[in-house]
Every structure is written in C-alpha cells, then in structure tokens.
Motif scaffolding. Structure first.
Motif, PDB file in Angstrom:
ATOM      1  N   ASP A  77       0.726  -1.128   0.010  1.00 12.72           N
ATOM      2  CA  ASP A  77      -0.087   0.005  -0.006  1.00 12.72           C
ATOM      3  C   ASP A  77       0.857   1.137  -0.068  1.00 12.72           C
ATOM      4  O   ASP A  77       1.907   1.361   1.054  1.00 12.72           O
ATOM      5  N   ALA A  82      -0.588  -0.969  -4.399  1.00 17.69           N
ATOM      6  CA  ALA A  82      -1.735  -0.179  -4.599  1.00 17.69           C
ATOM      7  C   ALA A  82      -1.394   1.376  -4.347  1.00 17.69           C
ATOM      8  O   ALA A  82      -0.895   1.625  -3.319  1.00 17.69           O
ATOM      9  N   ILE A  84      -5.757  -0.645  -7.874  1.00 19.02           N
ATOM     10  CA  ILE A  84      -4.924  -1.839  -7.426  1.00 19.02           C
ATOM     11  C   ILE A  84      -4.195  -2.544  -8.576  1.00 19.02           C
ATOM     12  O   ILE A  84      -4.706  -2.352  -9.790  1.00 19.02           O
TER      13      ILE A  84
END
Length: 310
Positions: free
Chosen positions: A15, A97, A112
């Motif tokens: 992330d 992401a 994503i």
C-alpha cells in the motif's frame, strides 16, 4: 503443520498511501499532507485481521521475488500466518496499490495492481486442497483471477467448509459462482454493481440482497458503512447497526477488518448476527488508526471494545 481454521485466497499488495485534501485532476500536481507505505491487499488484510483476532489463519497467494514480497513474508510471519501455500512468482512483481486518503474525512480511493497474484490459477488452489479441506472457513475476493476464486469456493464447499465471498472489486461474473457461497459480503456500492439495484435506500439494499440469494448464495451480507450491515437469507432479514466511533482517521481496510472478524466468529461457532457484531467491532477499531494491515486490532482490543459497548 499444514492446518488452519481460516484459509484466505487473495492478494498481497504494498500500500502506497497519499493523504491530501482532494484528488488532483488530470495535468495537476498537488502537495500532499502525508505518505505511508505498508502491507495491504484484500486477502492479506483479511488473513491478518483473522490472525490478530485469534484464529489459526493461512494465506494462499503469489508474490514476486522482490522487496515488496519480502515485506509480505515479514508481515505474515509477525502475525503467525501459515504461508505454506504462498508461491514465489519469478515472472511478475509483487502487487501494489495507490491509495488516496482524504485529509478532511478519512475516506479513500484506491487503484490496485495485483502483480504476481494475477497469476494465481485453479491448479494453485487444488495444490492447497488439504489445507482448505481441513479449515472451518474459506474466504476469497476478486482481486485475483475469478477462476481461482471459483475453484477455492467449490473445493471448500465440497468438504463442508463455510465459504465467504467478498466480491471486491465488483466485476461481471457468471451467476453460477454464488451457488458455492454460504455468505456473499459486498459493500453497498458493490452490491449495486453486481445486481443493478440502487442500494442507497434500506428497501433497495434488501432487494439487492434478495437478488444475490436468488442467484444462488445461501446468505447475502451487505455492509452499509456507518449504517451498519444487512443480512438476508434462510434466517430472514436483519439490519445490524454499526458501532459509533469518536473520530474516523482512515476507512481503508475497514471492509477487510469486518470480513476477517466475521470469518473468525463463524469459525468459533457464533450465530450469524453475533458474528456480524464481532466483525463490526473490528471495523470500528480499524478506522480509528491509519493504514490497512497495521490498523487491524488484537483480540484483547476487540474483547475490551465489545465489553465496553455492552
């Protein structure tokens, strides 16, 4: 030992979270108000949520031979997740992401790239048949190939394992997938996409849930954000209110927290409405911290929260 109570088939992604007042328009550059990098991916978030909530948990996925893949392995190791069926893919990088988090509301928007997990196959799932057949609950989503998700659901159901499909991101799918699902758990936006029914009203949410059951799911469980959750199925139709929290910091991963917690409660033999409340507690705790996997609460935090709420 190749055993787990909860088996999750899904993705790990790194992330990359950017905080700003708003998203830029095309051609515009904005100064951010914060950046963080950490472990994510719906499947990985859900397995970590389950592990921290006290369940023996296992992950089925693919990661690359790179720094993000090493982040994944360290993350799972730290929470005791079984990684016997995490495959190293030498042809693709680990997924990533882009996450925009509003500095004003905590709401998010996400892009994503599944990376190596996009190479997950039905054969990879069949190779984990012993792990899946010995579980109490099997969970999957749509960030990896749907063919792999279908095979996992089919295999789990054939061994009497409770199956949970979190259909995110919402994609066009053959209705036959629902016949393998004990619970389908979209949020209200995903439910609208999957059924073509407006879910912004209580009546619309019930109609969408009923449609998912008509398509073959044993139960439809639609999460409605601050409005709570709706369960529709053999036991009737029930709305379960959400827990109120003082301040929302970051909603990223709240749905994963809910699904991981719901799976744990079902694995422990709790009735569905009690399991929804347990999952809701995880979600409420997670939104009060930044990040996805790092925001997942421990079992001690969950139990203390539920005691305080009565």
């Amino acid at each position: 030992m190749d055993r787990a109570d909860i088996v999750v088939l899904g993705t790990f992604v790194a992330d990359l979270a950017f905080k700003a007042e708003r998203l830029p328009v095309i051609g515009e550059t904005l100064l951010g108000r914060g950046f963080a990098m950490g472990p994510g991916g719906k499947g990985s978030n859900q397995v970590i949520a389950a592990a921290r909530a006290g369940a023996r948990s296992a992950m089925i996925t693919r990661v690359g031979q790179d720094a993000f893949g090493e982040m994944a392995r360290q993350t799972w190791s730290g929470d005791g997740v079984n990684t016997s069926h995490v495959l190293i893919d030498e042809t693709a990088p680990t997924g990533a992401a882009f996450i925009f988090v509003s500095s004003e509301t905590g709401d998010n928007a996400i892009i994503i790239e599944s990376g190596a997990a996009a190479n997950l196959s039905a054969a990879d799932v069949r190779a984990a048949a012993q792990l899946i057949s010995g579980a109490k609950v099997f969970v999957t989503q749509f960030e990896q190939p749907i063919e792999a998700a279908i095979e996992g659901l089919r295999l789990a159901r054939s061994h009497g394992v409770t199956t949970i499909l979190n259909p995110a991101p919402a994609l066009p799918v053959e209705a036959s997938i629902y016949a393998h699902c004990d619970y389908v758990t979209p949020n209200e936006t995903e439910a609208a996409t999957l059924t073509g029914i407006d879910t912004t009203t209580e009546e619309g949410a019930v109609r969408a849930a009923a449609r998912l059951v008509e398509l073959g799911a044993a139960n439809a469980l639609i999460t409605l954000g601050s409005k709570g959750a709706l369960l529709h199925g053999a036991a009737g139709t029930h709305f379960v209110p959400a827990f109120r929290v003082a301040k929302v910091v970051d909603t990223t991963g709240a749905g994963d927290a809910f699904n991981g917690g719901f799976a744990v409660a079902i694995a422990e033999g709790r009735p569905p409405l009690e399991a929804i409340r347990f999952g809701s507690a995880l979600a409420a705790l997670s939104v009060q911290k930044p990040g996805t996997a790092p925001s997942m609460p421990t079992r001690a935090e969950i139990d203390a929260f539920l005691r305080a709420k009565g």
